[in-house]
Write an enzyme that holds these catalytic residues in place. Sequence first.
Site, PDB file in Angstrom:
ATOM      1  N   TYR A   1      59.335  61.814  52.811  1.00  0.00           N
ATOM      2  CA  TYR A   1      57.869  61.893  52.721  1.00  0.00           C
ATOM      3  C   TYR A   1      57.267  61.639  54.108  1.00  0.00           C
ATOM      4  O   TYR A   1      56.306  60.881  54.255  1.00  0.00           O
ATOM      5  CB  TYR A   1      57.304  60.866  51.737  1.00  0.00           C
ATOM      6  CG  TYR A   1      57.955  60.792  50.376  1.00  0.00           C
ATOM      7  CD1 TYR A   1      57.565  61.639  49.346  1.00  0.00           C
ATOM      8  CD2 TYR A   1      58.940  59.847  50.106  1.00  0.00           C
ATOM      9  CE1 TYR A   1      58.151  61.557  48.084  1.00  0.00           C
ATOM     10  CE2 TYR A   1      59.536  59.753  48.853  1.00  0.00           C
ATOM     11  CZ  TYR A   1      59.132  60.615  47.848  1.00  0.00           C
ATOM     12  OH  TYR A   1      59.712  60.523  46.604  1.00  0.00           O
TER      13      TYR A   1
ATOM     14  N   CYS B   1      52.040  51.974  48.070  1.00  0.00           N
ATOM     15  CA  CYS B   1      50.655  51.528  47.905  1.00  0.00           C
ATOM     16  C   CYS B   1      50.349  51.226  46.442  1.00  0.00           C
ATOM     17  O   CYS B   1      49.188  51.048  46.070  1.00  0.00           O
ATOM     18  CB  CYS B   1      49.679  52.569  48.452  1.00  0.00           C
ATOM     19  SG  CYS B   1      49.813  54.184  47.669  1.00  0.00           S
TER      20      CYS B   1
END
Length: 496
Positions: free
Chosen positions: A305, A401
């Site tokens: 990512y 997150c």
Amino acid sequence: MKPIEYRAKCEGMTQEGKGLFKYRGKLIEVSNFLTGEEAELLIFKQKFGFSARVKEIIKAAPDRVAAPCPYYEQCGGCQLQHMSIDAQNKFKQKAVTKQLKPYGKAMPIITMEDPYEYRNKSHYSFGLDYKKQVISGIYAEYSHKIISIDHCLIQNPKADNIVLTIKELMKSFKMKAYVEDEGHGFLRHILIKTGRVSGQIMVVLVVADKLFPSKANFVSALLERHPEITTIVMNVNNQKTSMILGSHETILYGKGFIEDTLSGLHFEISPKSFYQINPVQTEKLYQKAIQMAGLTGDEVVIDTYCGIGTIGLIASKHAKEVIGVELNKQAVRNAIDNAKKNNVKNIKFYQADAGDFMVEMADQGKHADVVIMDPPRSGSDKKFIDSLAELGPKTIVYVSCNPVTQARDLGQLSHKGYKVEKIQPVDMFPQTYHVETVVLLKKDPNAKVVPTKVVEPKTAEPRKATAKRATSNKSKSFKSKASKKSSPKKLKRKEK
């Protein structure tokens, strides 16, 4: 229907910072309500249950403060401004501890010294109020109702000023705001990105039509008022969609991107590229992640990512070789340019699905010592976790997150023979309930691998088949260059 007035005590808080109280034997969520407080509430009957709003706080908690933002109760962009900064950090520490307790004890959260005006990316939606006057601002929570806002306390004030100027220019240029419900108008959104170190500013005008009357004059007028603007881009989004950016872009002024410096490296930031919104805390986050990786200069590192290559390029200073894998084509191009710009020779970027890429590496007998993963809020999917386990790196650094989906993924990794060694929360998003967490996992050679069945957490976001962190807009999925069984020569590096 007239709301019911009801006095209640807050019995706890949700992961999203909402208070919980009992009404007719059920727990109901309400914003702006802290544990232990007593308040007069307004109860609203809904189609499926009840909603509530605080009318008056009768007994305040010691942690309550007056929210400094005049739009706080309407906007919903921030959820914790009614809590002191110390209480916010304790809340986030508790949230991480609650979710990740099965895997170890979280270290004290890394806080932010100045928790305001930290966002380097600002988004404003345009529309009309009930008087048919142009308004710009942020959507109210759980709706597409625009709350007209002139100044946001967590955004860069330069961005706010530019938007106010654009609203003024719209009148003189007879530019119409886009009305979402009716599907007509011109200006839909404005996206502004700023460089903390460079001071550069990008303005993205998201419009509903390629035809932009008096385009050159509008740009000249805006630059006359704001010469600090580095580049202006027109993005066309003519679809009936909740997505912000469209697929077509035209550079109206400048290079079409800005540059900024992070941990001593220079990065190009385009309208669609993912770049952490809080550069001050990002440096702390990435330094902690690389420290946890324990790099000595002899390791092969995979940055999954990878977006525009930020963490991979920073890690390259401490590793033998870094491989960045990203599905988004434009992000890979930006990453390659960033490597060239910083004269980094020991990093390669591939446009591919990270899970497929790691399986291909394993099939070819290749290895990686460290894998760094920083997926979207929805976390990683089972396919990715299985691919990661098949490659079998000794060390995994998992940046997230969302502690809810991170806990789910850690459960899978623990059944694949990995053990959590460190958990470090970082306050990347002051005034909101969001928190970033870095987790270090090590492969346990004596662990027994157990088949797992994934159970989605109730509060997690829906899982997506592929993660697209590198863009704020939906884009075409590009086929992995490493998705088929092939010889090593099929793993080709993307070149510009």
